[in-house]
Design a protein around this motif. Structure first.
Motif, PDB file in Angstrom:
ATOM      1  N   UNK A 246       0.821  -1.204   0.000  1.00  0.00           N
ATOM      2  CA  UNK A 246       0.000   0.000   0.000  1.00  0.00           C
ATOM      3  C   UNK A 246       0.854   1.253   0.000  1.00  0.00           C
ATOM      4  N   UNK A 247       1.992   1.228   0.690  1.00  0.00           N
ATOM      5  CA  UNK A 247       2.855   2.397   0.707  1.00  0.00           C
ATOM      6  C   UNK A 247       3.455   2.664  -0.670  1.00  0.00           C
ATOM      7  N   UNK A 248       3.541   1.641  -1.500  1.00  0.00           N
ATOM      8  CA  UNK A 248       4.082   1.830  -2.841  1.00  0.00           C
ATOM      9  C   UNK A 248       5.600   1.814  -2.824  1.00  0.00           C
ATOM     10  N   UNK A 249       6.191   1.136  -3.772  1.00  0.00           N
ATOM     11  CA  UNK A 249       7.639   1.004  -3.819  1.00  0.00           C
ATOM     12  C   UNK A 249       8.195   1.813  -4.984  1.00  0.00           C
ATOM     13  N   UNK A 250       9.244   2.537  -4.727  1.00  0.00           N
ATOM     14  CA  UNK A 250       9.951   3.264  -5.773  1.00  0.00           C
ATOM     15  C   UNK A 250      11.143   2.438  -6.220  1.00  0.00           C
ATOM     16  N   UNK A 251      11.890   2.965  -7.164  1.00  0.00           N
ATOM     17  CA  UNK A 251      13.091   2.252  -7.624  1.00  0.00           C
ATOM     18  C   UNK A 251      14.129   2.152  -6.513  1.00  0.00           C
ATOM     19  N   UNK A 252      14.001   3.022  -5.503  1.00  0.00           N
ATOM     20  CA  UNK A 252      14.998   3.042  -4.428  1.00  0.00           C
ATOM     21  C   UNK A 252      14.667   2.085  -3.285  1.00  0.00           C
ATOM     22  N   UNK A 253      13.407   1.621  -3.190  1.00  0.00           N
ATOM     23  CA  UNK A 253      12.993   0.779  -2.071  1.00  0.00           C
ATOM     24  C   UNK A 253      12.564  -0.598  -2.557  1.00  0.00           C
ATOM     25  N   UNK A 254      12.807  -1.602  -1.710  1.00  0.00           N
ATOM     26  CA  UNK A 254      12.381  -2.961  -2.018  1.00  0.00           C
ATOM     27  C   UNK A 254      11.700  -3.570  -0.802  1.00  0.00           C
ATOM     28  N   UNK A 255      10.711  -4.425  -1.044  1.00  0.00           N
ATOM     29  CA  UNK A 255      10.048  -5.200   0.010  1.00  0.00           C
ATOM     30  C   UNK A 255      10.401  -6.658  -0.231  1.00  0.00           C
ATOM     31  N   UNK A 256      11.265  -7.201   0.601  1.00  0.00           N
ATOM     32  CA  UNK A 256      11.856  -8.516   0.361  1.00  0.00           C
ATOM     33  C   UNK A 256      11.214  -9.538   1.291  1.00  0.00           C
ATOM     34  N   UNK A 257      10.730 -10.660   0.767  1.00  0.00           N
ATOM     35  CA  UNK A 257      10.148 -11.702   1.628  1.00  0.00           C
ATOM     36  C   UNK A 257      11.146 -12.199   2.667  1.00  0.00           C
ATOM     37  N   UNK A 258      10.640 -12.417   3.895  1.00  0.00           N
ATOM     38  CA  UNK A 258      11.473 -12.948   4.980  1.00  0.00           C
ATOM     39  C   UNK A 258      11.080 -14.404   5.205  1.00  0.00           C
TER      40      UNK A 258
END
Length: 300
Positions: A246-258
């Motif tokens: 929901x926060x949205x990812x830019x090219x600079x941020x990643x959401x990586x599975x743990x």
């Protein structure tokens, strides 16, 4: 009698005669007299008194349980009668844990489309506060974890499964990984929710089981604070998967599975377990069931 029971509930919430009287819209002498009338009617002291409020007697604690039930039923009856005459309207109060706040729109938006005269109050609370407000009739429903800590005798509607992601800058340590383990999180500076949050207690357990003795470099009870610090590239944080999306990812941020393990917890709707439900609560349950079914259909 109902108004006197409402006084008792206000005193349980505020733990102060003056503030409780103010919330009931009466003077403190009127409020104190109402409590005494209730005690005289029941033939027993309900409140431990001195120069200030000290708590409730054992009998008072039991009367509180009945007061919550009776006042709740009276409020539900009034709302039901009004709904028969005018249709569904009024204020729907929901308390939600911070990690679930961004998903509340999945309930409120279809609810308002179906019942446009209903207004909403959404409050951010710890899971313990969700339960307290629900039990004290300060809110109509809660959204919290269903499977990690006790939730009392309440009606539940599962909404979604919470999985966890490392939110980090792409050029930070671990930022290029496709997945990370809980043990690896001990290598990076983390900002996390405060320990009074159940999400934090879940993460502490997972990190501890992975052998990580973690002291976060930053703690906050605000998701916005955590994400804004991650955006600097100097911190990382652990967020539920749905919240990271929901926060949205830019090219600079990643959401990586743990992974190792890939922990899953159920987040859902919590309501007082009573029949009949208030019209607002019943309508919310219908929306929640429909939402959960749609998610289940998508996952198949």
């Amino acid at each position: 009698m109902i108004d006197k029971l409402e006084y008792l509930l206000a005193l349980a919430r505020e733990k102060h005669f003056g503030r409780a009287a103010e919330t009931c819209g009466v003077t403190q002498p009127t409020f104190s007299a109402g409590i005494r009338v209730l005690e005289e009617t029941l033939g027993m002291p309900l409140v431990e008194r001195s120069s200030r409020f000290q708590g409730f007697t054992p009998e008072g604690e039991r009367v509180l349980e009945w007061a919550r039930r009776l006042v709740g039923d009276m409020q539900a009856m009034r709302a039901d009668i009004i709904a028969l005459k005018r249709g569904l309207s009024g204020l729907l109060r929901i308390a939600a844990i911070p990690t679930a706040l961004a998903t509340i729109t999945e309930l409120t938006t279809p609810f308002r489309a179906q019942h446009p005269d209903v207004r909403f109050s959404i409050q951010s609370c710890t899971s313990n506060e969700v339960l307290r407000r629900l039990n004290n009739f300060e809110v109509d429903a809660g959204v919290t974890y269903l499977d990690n800590e006790p939730i009392g005798r309440n009606r539940v509607v599962p909404l979604y499964q919470e999985r966890y992601r490392l939110l980090t800058a792409a050029n930070a340590p671990l930022g290029r990984h496709d997945r990370v383990t809980w043990a690896e999180l001990g290598q990076i500076p983390l900002c996390l929710l405060t320990p009074d949050m159940q999400n934090r207690r879940i993460l502490d357990r997972l990190l501890r089981n992975a052998g990580v003795d973690l002291l976060p470099t930053l703690e906050s009870n605000s998701i916005v604070v955590l994400v804004s610090h991650v955006q600097t590239g100097r911190w990382a944080c652990v967020l539920p998967e749905k919240l990271a999306e929901i926060f949205g990812l830019t090219a600079k941020l990643r959401a990586i599975p743990i992974v190792a393990p890939e922990e899953v917890h159920t987040v859902g709707l919590l309501l007082p377990d009573r029949e009949p439900m208030s019209p607002l609560a019943a309508a919310l349950v219908q929306i929640a069931h429909r939402h959960a079914k749609d998610l289940d259909d998508v996952s198949r």
